[in-house]
Design an enzyme around this catalytic site. Structure first.
Site, PDB file in Angstrom:
ATOM      1  CG  HIS A   1     -26.324 -31.808   4.191  1.00 36.34           C
ATOM      2  ND1 HIS A   1     -27.147 -32.476   5.141  1.00 36.34           N
ATOM      3  CD2 HIS A   1     -27.176 -30.563   3.991  1.00 36.34           C
ATOM      4  CE1 HIS A   1     -28.295 -31.798   5.299  1.00 36.34           C
ATOM      5  NE2 HIS A   1     -28.239 -30.773   4.768  1.00 36.34           N
TER       6      HIS A   1
ATOM      7  CG  HIS B   1     -26.717 -25.950   5.891  1.00 36.39           C
ATOM      8  ND1 HIS B   1     -27.629 -25.094   5.416  1.00 36.39           N
ATOM      9  CD2 HIS B   1     -27.248 -27.220   5.997  1.00 36.39           C
ATOM     10  CE1 HIS B   1     -28.663 -25.503   5.259  1.00 36.39           C
ATOM     11  NE2 HIS B   1     -28.570 -26.963   5.520  1.00 36.39           N
TER      12      HIS B   1
ATOM     13  CB  CYS C   1     -36.080 -20.249  -4.795  1.00 33.80           C
ATOM     14  SG  CYS C   1     -37.503 -20.357  -5.580  1.00 33.80           S
TER      15      CYS C   1
ATOM     16  CB  CYS D   1     -30.836 -22.614  -1.974  1.00 35.36           C
ATOM     17  SG  CYS D   1     -30.737 -24.689  -1.313  1.00 35.36           S
ATOM     18  CG  HIS D   2     -31.249 -19.368  -4.618  1.00 36.12           C
ATOM     19  ND1 HIS D   2     -29.981 -19.317  -5.586  1.00 36.12           N
ATOM     20  CD2 HIS D   2     -31.924 -20.422  -5.100  1.00 36.12           C
ATOM     21  CE1 HIS D   2     -30.347 -20.335  -6.344  1.00 36.12           C
ATOM     22  NE2 HIS D   2     -31.324 -21.020  -5.987  1.00 36.12           N
TER      23      HIS D   2
ATOM     24  CG  MET E   1     -30.987 -25.905  -9.606  1.00 34.08           C
ATOM     25  SD  MET E   1     -31.912 -24.515  -8.849  1.00 34.08           S
ATOM     26  CE  MET E   1     -33.520 -24.470  -9.788  1.00 34.08           C
TER      27      MET E   1
HETATM   28 FE1  DHE Z   1     -32.878 -28.652   6.811  1.00 38.98          FE
HETATM   29  C1  DHE Z   1     -31.342 -29.363   9.856  1.00 38.98           C
HETATM   30  C2  DHE Z   1     -31.680 -25.656   6.708  1.00 38.98           C
HETATM   31  C3  DHE Z   1     -33.846 -28.247   3.587  1.00 38.98           C
HETATM   32  C4  DHE Z   1     -34.460 -31.815   7.050  1.00 38.98           C
HETATM   33  N1  DHE Z   1     -31.418 -27.689   8.265  1.00 38.98           N
HETATM   34  C5  DHE Z   1     -31.041 -28.117   9.234  1.00 38.98           C
HETATM   35  C6  DHE Z   1     -30.475 -27.103   9.933  1.00 38.98           C
HETATM   36  C7  DHE Z   1     -30.542 -25.941   9.144  1.00 38.98           C
HETATM   37  C8  DHE Z   1     -31.264 -26.505   7.930  1.00 38.98           C
HETATM   38  C9  DHE Z   1     -29.691 -24.741   9.329  1.00 38.98           C
HETATM   39  C10 DHE Z   1     -29.611 -27.134  11.160  1.00 38.98           C
HETATM   40  C11 DHE Z   1     -30.562 -26.836  12.292  1.00 38.98           C
HETATM   41  C12 DHE Z   1     -29.922 -27.053  13.721  1.00 38.98           C
HETATM   42  O1  DHE Z   1     -29.030 -27.946  14.027  1.00 38.98           O
HETATM   43  O2  DHE Z   1     -30.001 -26.285  14.709  1.00 38.98           O
HETATM   44  N2  DHE Z   1     -32.822 -27.193   5.428  1.00 38.98           N
HETATM   45  C13 DHE Z   1     -32.070 -26.030   5.884  1.00 38.98           C
HETATM   46  C14 DHE Z   1     -32.343 -25.228   4.497  1.00 38.98           C
HETATM   47  O3  DHE Z   1     -31.926 -24.254   4.504  1.00 38.98           O
HETATM   48  C15 DHE Z   1     -32.618 -26.146   3.482  1.00 38.98           C
HETATM   49  C16 DHE Z   1     -31.480 -26.573   2.531  1.00 38.98           C
HETATM   50  C17 DHE Z   1     -33.732 -25.549   2.661  1.00 38.98           C
HETATM   51  C18 DHE Z   1     -34.795 -24.894   2.956  1.00 38.98           C
HETATM   52  O4  DHE Z   1     -35.425 -24.177   2.119  1.00 38.98           O
HETATM   53  O5  DHE Z   1     -35.144 -24.969   4.144  1.00 38.98           O
HETATM   54  C19 DHE Z   1     -33.282 -27.276   4.500  1.00 38.98           C
HETATM   55  N3  DHE Z   1     -33.912 -29.871   5.518  1.00 38.98           N
HETATM   56  C20 DHE Z   1     -34.313 -29.290   4.177  1.00 38.98           C
HETATM   57  C21 DHE Z   1     -35.025 -30.482   3.559  1.00 38.98           C
HETATM   58  O6  DHE Z   1     -35.914 -30.266   2.399  1.00 38.98           O
HETATM   59  C22 DHE Z   1     -35.109 -31.626   4.518  1.00 38.98           C
HETATM   60  C23 DHE Z   1     -34.324 -32.742   3.886  1.00 38.98           C
HETATM   61  C24 DHE Z   1     -36.691 -32.276   4.565  1.00 38.98           C
HETATM   62  C25 DHE Z   1     -37.470 -31.391   5.443  1.00 38.98           C
HETATM   63  O7  DHE Z   1     -38.429 -31.586   6.445  1.00 38.98           O
HETATM   64  O8  DHE Z   1     -37.756 -29.886   5.140  1.00 38.98           O
HETATM   65  C26 DHE Z   1     -34.322 -31.136   5.645  1.00 38.98           C
HETATM   66  N4  DHE Z   1     -32.909 -30.252   8.111  1.00 38.98           N
HETATM   67  C27 DHE Z   1     -33.504 -31.448   7.800  1.00 38.98           C
HETATM   68  C28 DHE Z   1     -33.432 -32.394   9.170  1.00 38.98           C
HETATM   69  C29 DHE Z   1     -32.503 -31.534  10.009  1.00 38.98           C
HETATM   70  C30 DHE Z   1     -32.054 -30.569   9.521  1.00 38.98           C
HETATM   71  C31 DHE Z   1     -33.828 -33.446   9.430  1.00 38.98           C
HETATM   72  C32 DHE Z   1     -32.125 -31.988  11.465  1.00 38.98           C
HETATM   73  C33 DHE Z   1     -30.987 -33.061  11.223  1.00 38.98           C
HETATM   74  C34 DHE Z   1     -30.648 -33.400  12.466  1.00 38.98           C
HETATM   75  O9  DHE Z   1     -30.154 -34.492  12.756  1.00 38.98           O
HETATM   76  O10 DHE Z   1     -30.516 -32.548  13.548  1.00 38.98           O
END
Ligand code: DHE
Length: 563
Positions: A382, A340, A50, A53-54, A104
């Site tokens: 996103h 984000h 959680c 996001c929160h 959500m």
């Molecule tokens: Fe991410 C990038 C935050 C959930 C896969 N994700 C990012 C970035 C942030 C972020 C701030 C940018 C980083 C950067 O470029 O410096 N992600 C978050 C969250 O806060 C969130 C919504 C919830 C959490 O609890 O983490 C979250 N993210 C996920 C997932 O559930 C994903 C789909 C699967 C996983 O691996 O956790 C996921 N996020 C990714 C990926 C990137 C990413 C693959 C990089 C994408 C890219 O092409 O650079």
């Protein structure tokens, strides 16, 4: 928009009910009883599921405010009050189980009914405040496994490093390094909990990978087999990291941004020795103080000695100059909330970042150090890092998908090239929206050598949509996208849970696209590799070791920001 165009399963729970406004019947003033063991278990689930996001303090960002009681003064002076205590256990259980129209997702297939009830009660208690994480804490966590003097001095393996993929094995807390030429797993290494992203050193020798628990590792690709040469903890909740890339500073420093504590820290780029911690607590773009401004995306500017750091809750984009760490200069550019993920435009002068709760994309001009534009878009942009190409009618565009809407937005970006002068009037406007079969997109990708544009939709509630990817033809964007069912193409049996087809990533040559098929706990996952020209499957990487693959980072494309 069809039901598949929304990301929630529960059409019947209106978004405003989550706010706990006047609709509340249960106006309890005290939180329901919990045992200490339940509180501990709920705290862990909250952190894992959680807090992203929160927020740890539950003040809300991408997700709603989840404090037991809250009150805000509106611009007209009236007070708006709400909170989880007003919602009560039953309504909270429904929201957690079925999700909301507000974005959500449902947890009824992840948490048991008992856990959902426990979380509903937990949310009515005051949030526990986790400890801070100081420079000394970082130093205590630092583990230099192979000092610089003991590292090899040349590449000792025959792997084509530029085409190596670093693949997140999310729930295993591991990183797979896969040879992009042979499609063979080269090495799987331990990393932090629910490992999130990887970035590469300016030299291309090292991989930096970061876990949600703040544990960051540096992996050396030069020995016969890749090995972790140092680790350090940046805090207790983390998402992003990048290295210094400017000429003369290549790999000198690494910056990591944490969700908790809200700060960024700078460490030595080759040993990870901690150097400096900088708090991001401060004013939002509305002038209010915020106690938990989390660090979202970070990118290194290849043209200047600075990092671009997006601070989620304040809506401030920081340009952090790393030339003099003792007299650290940082420019705060006010943009929009809540920041984000984002990436560079094709010229690498402008950085574009999603302000997801405002349905906007903010663009910074790193040449002038000022805000270039705030662009209104469809719901919940996103982009990942976005994708750049030259539109036949509008010239250079950067694109983002949307979690909350069934389109991909193409935003015109400025260009100093003479031939693009005619497109100036379109700059910083959404010039086209490409129609997707539903909402729930997370990532888009193209490549300068390709005529295809790939988009996923892993967060869509419909299995068929979430397990597929959508390929647009850049020669004719009026055509419907071609649909590739990655679930079926993997050859694996249908999963118990939806297996999300996520994050298209090109190989170095730009002729293959890798897609993760992110299965549930009980299902086998895979990486499906498509030929970018024929859209036929080239290979499927799958084995019991390939546990929940999500992000994949091709070394060359990531190093040089090719997207
Ligand atoms: Fe991410 C990038 C935050 C959930 C896969 N994700 C990012 C970035 C942030 C972020 C701030 C940018 C980083 C950067 O470029 O410096 N992600 C978050 C969250 O806060 C969130 C919504 C919830 C959490 O609890 O983490 C979250 N993210 C996920 C997932 O559930 C994903 C789909 C699967 C996983 O691996 O956790 C996921 N996020 C990714 C990926 C990137 C990413 C693959 C990089 C994408 C890219 O092409 O650079």
């Amino acid at each position: 928009m069809t039901i598949a165009g929304k990301i929630s399963k529960a059409g019947f729970i209106a978004a405003f009910s989550l706010l706990g406004l006047a609709v509340s019947q249960a106006n309890a003033s005290t939180a329901p009883a919990m045992t200490d063991a339940e509180k501990e278990a709920a705290k862990l689930i909250y952190f894992e599921r959680c807090a992203g996001c929160h927020g740890v303090l539950r003040k809300g960002a991408t997700g709603k405010n989840l404090e037991p009681n809250w009150s805000i003064t509106q611009p007209d002076g009236s007070k708006l009050e709400g909170g989880t205590l007003r919602l009560g256990t039953k309504r909270l259980e429904n929201i957690i189980a079925y999700g909301t129209e507000g974005g959500m997702v449902n947890y009824d297939d992840i948490l048991t009914p008992e856990e959902i009830n426990m979380m509903a009660r937990y949310l009515q208690h005051e949030p526990p405040i986790p400890p801070e994480f100081s420079l000394q804490d970082m130093k205590d966590s630092w583990n230099l496994i192979v000092p610089l003097s003991e590292r090899v001095t040349k590449q000792m393996n025959k792997i084509n490093l530029k085409n190596v993929f670093a693949v997140t094995l999310r729930d295993a807390g591991k990183l797979a390094l896969i040879d992009g030429d042979t499609h063979k797993v080269w090495k799987i290494l331990e990393s932090g909990y629910a490992v999130h992203i990887s970035r590469f050193s300016a030299s291309g020798r090292y991989v930096y990978t970061t876990g949600r628990d703040g544990l960051t590792t540096i992996i050396d690709l030069w020995p016969e087999e890749p090995m972790t040469v140092a680790t350090v903890r940046f805090g207790s909740d983390m998402r992003s990291v990048d290295v210094s890339k400017y000429k003369g500073y290549e790999d000198k420093y690494l910056i990591g941004g944490t969700y908790w504590p809200p700060q960024y820290s700078i460490v030595d780029g080759l040993t990870l020795e901690p150097i400096k911690v900088v708090s991001t607590r401060g004013q939002t773009v509305d002038g209010e103080y915020h106690p938990e401004p989390r660090v979202a995306s970070i990118v290194a500017n290849p043209l200047k000695p600075e990092w671009v750091v997006s601070v989620k809750e304040t809506g401030q984009i920081l340009l952090v100059d790393y030339t003099d760490l003792d007299n650290l200069k940082s420019t705060a550019i006010a943009s929009s909330k809540f920041l984000h993920d984002g990436g560079w435009d094709a010229s690498h002068r402008y950085f574009l970042v999603a302000a997801n709760a405002s349905n906007q994309v903010a663009a910074v001009d790193t040449k002038t150090g000022k805000l270039a534009a705030i662009v209104d878009t469809a719901k919940i942009p996103h982009p990942g890092r976005g994708a750049n190409f030259t539109h036949p009618e509008f010239g250079p565009v950067w694109s983002t998908g949307h979690l909350g809407d069934d389109v991909v937005s193409l935003i015109s970006t400025p260009s100093e090239e003479k031939k693009n002068a005619k497109y100036k009037k379109h700059n910083w406007k959404v010039v086209q929206e490409l129609k997707m079969p539903g909402a729930g997109n997370l990532f888009v990708k193209t490549h300068p050598k390709s005529k295809n544009f790939w988009a996923d939709a892993p967060m869509n509630p419909e299995r068929e949509i979430a397990e597929s990817v959508y390929v647009f033809d850049l020669n004719d964007l009026s055509k419907e996208p071609r649909v590739l069912n990655v679930g079926k193409d993997s050859g694996l049996p249908e999963g118990k849970a939806i297996r999300r087809a996520v994050q298209p990533e090109y190989n170095q040559a730009g002729d293959e696209v890798w897609i993760s098929l992110w299965g549930g706990k009980a299902d086998q996952s895979a990486i499906v590799i498509y030929d970018d020209k024929t859209l036929k499957v080239k290979s499927v990487i799958t084995s019991p070791e390939i546990i929940t693959p999500t992000g994949k980072f091709n070394l060359y494309n990531t190093m040089f920001d090719v997207y």
